[in-house]
Structures are given as structure tokens and as C-alpha cells.
Motif scaffolding. Sequence first.
Motif, short mmCIF file in Angstrom:
data_model
loop_
_atom_site.label_atom_id
_atom_site.label_comp_id
_atom_site.label_asym_id
_atom_site.label_seq_id
_atom_site.Cartn_x
_atom_site.Cartn_y
_atom_site.Cartn_z
N THR A 82 0.60 -1.24 0.01
CA THR A 82 0.06 -0.02 0.33
C THR A 82 0.72 1.24 0.00
OG1 THR A 82 -1.46 -1.26 1.33
CG2 THR A 82 -2.02 0.99 1.08
N CYS A 83 2.27 1.08 0.49
CA CYS A 83 2.91 2.33 0.52
C CYS A 83 2.98 2.99 -0.76
CB CYS A 83 4.34 1.89 1.07
SG CYS A 83 5.50 3.20 0.91
N PRO A 84 2.72 4.32 -0.70
CA PRO A 84 2.65 4.95 -2.27
C PRO A 84 3.89 5.35 -2.74
CG PRO A 84 2.10 6.57 -0.30
CD PRO A 84 2.10 5.15 0.36
N THR A 85 5.26 4.97 -1.76
CA THR A 85 6.53 5.25 -2.55
C THR A 85 7.33 3.83 -2.46
OG1 THR A 85 7.23 5.96 -0.34
CG2 THR A 85 6.56 7.39 -1.66
N ARG A 86 6.64 2.75 -2.17
CA ARG A 86 7.64 1.50 -2.00
C ARG A 86 8.64 1.63 -1.15
NH1 ARG A 86 3.58 -1.14 -3.54
NH2 ARG A 86 3.28 -2.36 -5.58
N SER A 87 8.45 2.38 -0.12
CA SER A 87 9.65 2.60 0.86
C SER A 87 9.65 1.39 1.72
CB SER A 87 9.43 3.69 1.76
OG SER A 87 9.38 5.07 0.94
N ILE A 88 8.59 0.35 1.66
CA ILE A 88 8.77 -0.66 2.70
C ILE A 88 9.08 -1.82 2.10
CG2 ILE A 88 7.22 -1.93 4.23
CD1 ILE A 88 5.65 0.53 4.86
N ARG A 124 13.73 -2.73 8.02
CA ARG A 124 14.24 -1.23 7.70
C ARG A 124 13.37 -0.61 6.61
NH1 ARG A 124 18.60 2.32 6.53
NH2 ARG A 124 18.67 3.71 8.36
N ILE A 125 12.90 0.57 6.71
CA ILE A 125 12.29 1.07 5.63
C ILE A 125 13.16 1.90 5.03
CG2 ILE A 125 9.64 0.99 6.58
CD1 ILE A 125 10.07 4.28 6.55
N ASN A 126 12.93 2.75 3.81
CA ASN A 126 13.92 3.70 3.08
C ASN A 126 13.27 4.76 3.73
OD1 ASN A 126 14.91 5.34 1.41
ND2 ASN A 126 14.96 4.05 -0.26
N THR A 183 12.90 8.00 0.82
CA THR A 183 11.82 8.18 -0.05
C THR A 183 10.43 8.56 0.65
OG1 THR A 183 11.69 5.60 0.00
CG2 THR A 183 12.88 6.60 -1.98
N CYS A 184 10.35 7.77 1.87
CA CYS A 184 9.20 8.14 2.93
C CYS A 184 9.28 9.41 3.11
CB CYS A 184 9.53 7.06 3.93
SG CYS A 184 8.09 7.51 5.21
N PHE A 185 10.37 9.95 3.61
CA PHE A 185 10.26 11.49 4.08
C PHE A 185 10.30 12.45 3.08
CE2 PHE A 185 12.34 15.15 6.00
CZ PHE A 185 11.33 15.44 6.99
N ARG A 235 -0.05 5.90 5.87
CA ARG A 235 -0.86 4.93 5.13
C ARG A 235 -0.49 3.65 5.45
NH1 ARG A 235 -4.93 3.49 2.95
NH2 ARG A 235 -5.01 2.88 0.67
N CYS A 236 0.74 3.35 5.88
CA CYS A 236 1.25 1.89 6.16
C CYS A 236 0.27 1.81 7.63
CB CYS A 236 2.55 1.97 6.39
SG CYS A 236 3.46 3.42 7.07
N MET A 237 0.48 2.63 8.60
CA MET A 237 -0.35 2.42 9.86
C MET A 237 -1.58 2.40 9.65
SD MET A 237 0.06 5.16 12.98
CE MET A 237 1.92 5.39 12.82
S1 SF4 Z 1 4.51 6.73 5.86
FE1 SF4 Z 1 4.32 4.53 5.36
S2 SF4 Z 1 3.09 4.37 3.62
FE2 SF4 Z 1 3.76 6.55 3.88
S3 SF4 Z 1 5.42 6.74 2.58
FE3 SF4 Z 1 6.20 6.25 4.48
S4 SF4 Z 1 6.37 3.91 4.71
FE4 SF4 Z 1 5.24 4.46 2.93
#
Ligand code: SF4
Length: 458
Positions: free
Chosen positions: A359-365, A380-382, A385-387, A399-401
Amino acid sequence: MDARWTSFALWGLGLLWSGLFGAFAAASWQEGERRAVRVALALAAGGGLLLGAGGLLPPIVRAGLLGLAGLSGAVFAALFFLPIGKVALGNDVPSRRFDERMVMFARARLQPGTPNYEAYYRQHPEHKAGDDSTRARPGLLSPRARFANPFLFAAAAASFEVTEALHQIVDGPPAPRRETLSSEAMTAYLKSLARYYGALDVGVTELRPYHVYSHIGRGPGEWGAPITLAHTYALAFTVEMDFAVMGAAPHAPVVAESARQYTEAARVAVQVAAALRNLGYAARAHIDANYRVIAPLVARDAGLGEFGRMSILMTPRQGARVRVGVVTTDAPLIPDKRDLRFAAAVVDFCNICMKCAETCPTRSISFNPRQEVDGALRWRINPDTCFRYWNVVGTDCGRCMSVCPFSHPDTAFHNAVRWGISRSGFFRRVALWMDDLFYGRRPPTKAPPAWMQVDAEE
Ligand code: SF4
Ligand code: SF4
């Protein structure tokens, strides 16, 4: 079995089935989960078939149906206890202290042309291009951001201002006279006090070197100064983020809620620390943008939750839908223990779930299994790209939460599922299938509470 009893048994089963899913539909309606309401109502209607079967089918068929139901129950019970999805936790304790200057939020504060900016990127040139790109975006709470909303951004900014005002009173000298209690009594008192001030769950851990950042990256104090913290224990606690508001992720309500709960956690932490100092003990509150410790790591070791695929703390009853506060002190306290069964359940569930990653819009997970980071196995997320996305949309996304199956409200239905999840690998697979069925593989963003549906007039 007497033919009449087969009818009664089928009617009983039908009523139980319909009642259960009918009640779940009502609970889902209250939670604003429209898809879950539709699915639960369809399943509740299925109970009507059993009621009809109890009255219309011949006795031999009724007996056969009951036998089938009994066999299914027995198979389910047997599978529940099979050792499915066993995972080895491995070492999940970092081998070294982390430098706060490397945290994304600290890097974002570096201003081009300043000595700190030059010093940091001389040491970490690999971060420069990405960080400059992030700095070029509109920014968190910016009116130019994609999801800008002047009303909700003003609310979030107000909370951040209050938290910042609390930075001045995170620490101070203890009172000259020290009141004493046994460690047990002191621990019980402080936990109750934290709850009285507004905390949800509270735990204690010994303060370990890897809990403490190695160098200052944010907040008061000289940037880059080594951190020493001569405290022996840490009291960690959670505050809950509102379920209905978080459903609106990644839109503006989310950042208003995050900021509100950062303030809430800061207020509780500052009060607990002040109370400890009034009792004659050294104590420091660790609050948003003014941490000396890695708060989620402290909270994990204090038994409040475990790290999942999103790499943030997942608690047993609210999932990741919490904010964490910490108070470190030299008061004598009794540490809590981690719940290693819950830890293993989180790792196994996250291995098969991946809803946040999808679901992550940036594929950070990451979609991969846990990796070794600083000697500890974890996801570990990226953060880059998330920030960066946060700085594009102006909110802290979340969104992930909001889609995580652990984040459902703290109600009897969801807690029954959580109970099964922490005890059975088979049940975890069933629970994931049910979560997809009731809420969807990619749950949609929901409307926030009506009062938050406000925007500037053109
Ligand atoms: S908050 Fe979660 S869903 Fe949103 S960009 Fe970051 S890792 Fe992805
Ligand atoms: S969404 Fe699924 S994979 Fe992601 S943290 Fe929650 S349980 Fe784990």
C-alpha cells in the motif's frame, strides 16, 4: 441423535453464526468499515441457510451437516495447535549506538551553507543528493504541499508549537530531599502516575548503551556533541492515535492527529519526569525533536511491543497506531520483560502479510525478510523516499499504519483475533485471509470525522 435435536442443533448453529456476523457488521458500521459491513451481512445471511436446513431437510441430511460442522471444528482446533509459522527471532539487539545526526529528521534541518551542513555531507556524501532533493520539495505543513489544508495544518502546527515549548522543561535539578520507596512500590506508583496523566500502556527497562544516541542531531544542545546519560532505568509509555482520523491517511487529518499525540506523549513525559525530580531523583523526558534515546527501541525493551515490517513499534492492542514517550531516571525500578511469543507472532505475521509494503505510495517498505542492521535482525524502511513523500504531500502520510491489520480498534472482536494471532501460526494465516476479505488487500482511504472535512473557501 433424536431427529428433533438435529433441527435444534442446526437452528442453534444458525443463530450463533448469524448473531456473530450480525454483531460484527454493527461493530464495523461504528468503525466506518463499509466493506466489512457488507461482507459480514452476507455471512450473517448464510446463517439463515442453517436455520432453513434445520426445518426443511430430511433428518439424515441434518445429521450429516452436523457431523460435517463438528469435523470442521475438530480440524480447525487441531490445526490451531500445529507448529506452523515458527520463526527464530535471532539477535535483534543493535551492537552499537546510533548517531542521531544520521536520522532523517535531523538531516532535514541542515541548512545549505551552514558549517553543520558542510560537516555532515563531507562525512556522508552519499546522503547529499537525496537530502537536497527532499529539501527542494514544499515541506511538511507547507501551503504548497499536495494535501495542504490550512485549518488542519494550523491545528498540527499548534500542537508542534506546544511540544516545542515543552523542550525547555524536559530536564532540571532534582529536589535536595529524596523520598524513598521499595523498587516494586516505586515502579507501581510511577506506572499508575503515567496512566493517570494520560498514558495507555507503561513499561520499564534498564537503560542500555544502545538505547542512547551517540551524538546530538536535534533539539537543544550542540549539534554533534557526544551524549552521556547517567540514568539507570527508562519508563516508556504509549498514547493512542485516533482510529477514525488515521483512516484518512495520507491526507491532512493524519498530521493533525500525529502532532496532537506527540504533544500528548510530551506532556505526560514532562510531568512524570518533573514528579520524579520533585521526589529527589534525576529524570529527563524524551519528547518529539528532543530525544537523547531511541524511544521505540526503549519501548520495545520495556515490553510494550515489537518491531514489524514498517520498522515502527507494534503494540498488542493498537498495533502501530501509537506514539511513544520515554522518561529516563536514576530512581530504582523493576524492569519488565519482552513478550517473546508476541515478538515471534509479529515476525511471522509480517512475513506473510506485506499489506503495508503493497500500500505504501512510495514503495519505501521492503518485501524482503528481515535483514541485519547494526548487528540486529530487523526490517528497515527507506527513510529517504518516505520522508521525501511527506515533504511533497505536507503530511506524515501514515498510510502503512492505517492499513496494518494490527491497527484495528481495541475491541472484543479484534482482541479475540489478536489473541489467536499471538498463539497460532495457522490462525495467523486465517486471520490474514479474513482481513483481506473484510477490509480488502489495499483498504481505501476513509473520510475523516465530519468536523475535519473543512477546507479554505476559494
Ligand atoms: S508513511 Fe508508510 S506508507 Fe507512507 S510513505 Fe512512509 S513508509 Fe510509505
Ligand atoms: S501491514 Fe502487515 S506486514 Fe505491514 S507491519 Fe502490519 S502486519 Fe506487518
